[in-house]
Design an enzyme around this catalytic site. Structure first.
Site, PDB file in Angstrom:
ATOM      1  N   ARG A 161      -9.394 -37.510   6.907  1.00 29.57           N
ATOM      2  CA  ARG A 161      -9.192 -36.594   5.791  1.00 29.57           C
ATOM      3  C   ARG A 161     -10.506 -36.213   5.116  1.00 29.57           C
ATOM      4  O   ARG A 161     -10.498 -35.467   4.153  1.00 29.57           O
ATOM      5  CB  ARG A 161      -8.315 -37.287   4.762  1.00 29.57           C
ATOM      6  CG  ARG A 161      -7.162 -36.433   4.251  1.00 29.57           C
ATOM      7  CD  ARG A 161      -6.099 -37.369   3.903  1.00 29.57           C
ATOM      8  NE  ARG A 161      -5.189 -37.038   2.897  1.00 29.57           N
ATOM      9  CZ  ARG A 161      -3.916 -37.442   2.963  1.00 29.57           C
ATOM     10  NH1 ARG A 161      -3.485 -38.086   4.017  1.00 29.57           N
ATOM     11  NH2 ARG A 161      -3.101 -37.187   1.979  1.00 29.57           N
ATOM     12  N   ARG A 213       8.426 -40.273  -4.546  1.00 29.12           N
ATOM     13  CA  ARG A 213       7.081 -40.861  -4.617  1.00 29.12           C
ATOM     14  C   ARG A 213       6.475 -40.663  -6.002  1.00 29.12           C
ATOM     15  O   ARG A 213       6.606 -39.590  -6.588  1.00 29.12           O
ATOM     16  CB  ARG A 213       6.168 -40.225  -3.560  1.00 29.12           C
ATOM     17  CG  ARG A 213       6.173 -40.958  -2.248  1.00 29.12           C
ATOM     18  CD  ARG A 213       5.480 -40.205  -1.154  1.00 29.12           C
ATOM     19  NE  ARG A 213       4.117 -39.807  -1.460  1.00 29.12           N
ATOM     20  CZ  ARG A 213       3.312 -39.210  -0.585  1.00 29.12           C
ATOM     21  NH1 ARG A 213       3.740 -38.965   0.650  1.00 29.12           N
ATOM     22  NH2 ARG A 213       2.091 -38.867  -0.916  1.00 29.12           N
TER      23      ARG A 213
END
Ligand code: ADP
Ligand code: AMP
Length: 215
Positions: free
Chosen positions: A89, A161
């Site tokens: 990432r 989440r």
């Protein structure tokens, strides 16, 4: 086949990963899932990662690279390859992973780039629900469970989440543009990237992914 799946938060990486794993017998390695498991278990790694994840920031490269290296070294079964979801990432992660994997059976074969306008992601993120037990991914509108709040697969409760908020999404999008976009350029230069229109219904996205993995 060794696959990377990339895309902004909520682009549909996890949803496609579940289907890829079923069809292609590869190891699904989601760094986000591994961090969440570490947080649930209360490990030192989880406690450190949590401070970043809760703010929408990326976990530092040294921690993430070491975790992925260790995870790969301890895979019980190499299967037909891996599917890395959410890693690398940052450019440093991509370079570290390249050094680890190139010229070996671990080398990346294909990068699936899930493309979707940022404006579409708030709806995806705010409607996402997950099964705590089996990890199945739902969306309250686009892909609802049959019974609200209950997993179709295993009957466990669904949850949202903690980082799936509009505030956190803004930070995650900034992180994506600043840190992850250069990773796509890195793999583009190697000629490995397949671009997928992720802004379509799930089955249409899946058909595009299958087409990209066939070429
Ligand atoms: P990522 O892993 O990229 O963060 P997810 O796969 O978890 O994304 O998907 C984010 C949310 O969007 C989930 O609620 C999922 O059900 C939903 N979703 C995934 N793909 C699509 C799609 N093609 N169309 C509509 N909703 C989708
Ligand atoms: P995800 O489940 O992919 O949306 O990831 C959730 C969060 O975990 C991210 O917002 C980051 O804080 C952290 N994370 C996941 N993968 C990485 C990674 N490769 N590098 C740094 N942080 C990561």
């Amino acid at each position: 086949m060794n696959i990377l799946i990339m895309g902004g938060p909520g682009a549909g990486k996890g949803t496609m990963s579940a289907k890829i794993v079923e069809q292609y017998n590869v190891n699904h390695i989601s760094t986000g899932d591994i961090f969440r498991e570490e947080i649930s278990s209360g490990s030192a790694l989880g406690q450190e990662a949590k401070t970043y994840i809760d703010q929408g920031l990326l976990v530092p490269d040294e921690i993430t690279n070491a975790m992925v290296k260790d995870y790969l070294e301890h895979l019980p079964d190499l299967k037909s390859g891996y599917l890395l979801d959410g890693y690398p990432r940052t450019l440093d992660q991509a370079k570290a992973f390249d050094a680890l994997s190139k010229d070996s059976a671990m080398a990346v074969d294909v990068v699936i780039a899930m493309e979707i306008p940022f404006a579409a992601l708030a709806e995806r993120i705010s409607g996402r629900r997950l099964c705590k037990s089996c990890g199945a991914i739902y969306h309250i509108h686009a892909n609802p469970s049959k019974q609200e709040g209950v997993c179709d697969v295993c009957g466990s409760a669904l949850y949202q989440r903690k980082d799936d908020t509009v505030e956190s999404l803004q930070v995650r999008l900034q992180e994506y543009t600043r840190q992850t976009q250069p990773v796509l350029d890195f793999y583009e230069a190697k000629g490995l990237v397949k671009h997928i229109n992720a802004d379509q219904p799930i089955e249409a996205v899946w058909a595009s992914v299958v087409g990209a993995l066939k070429d």
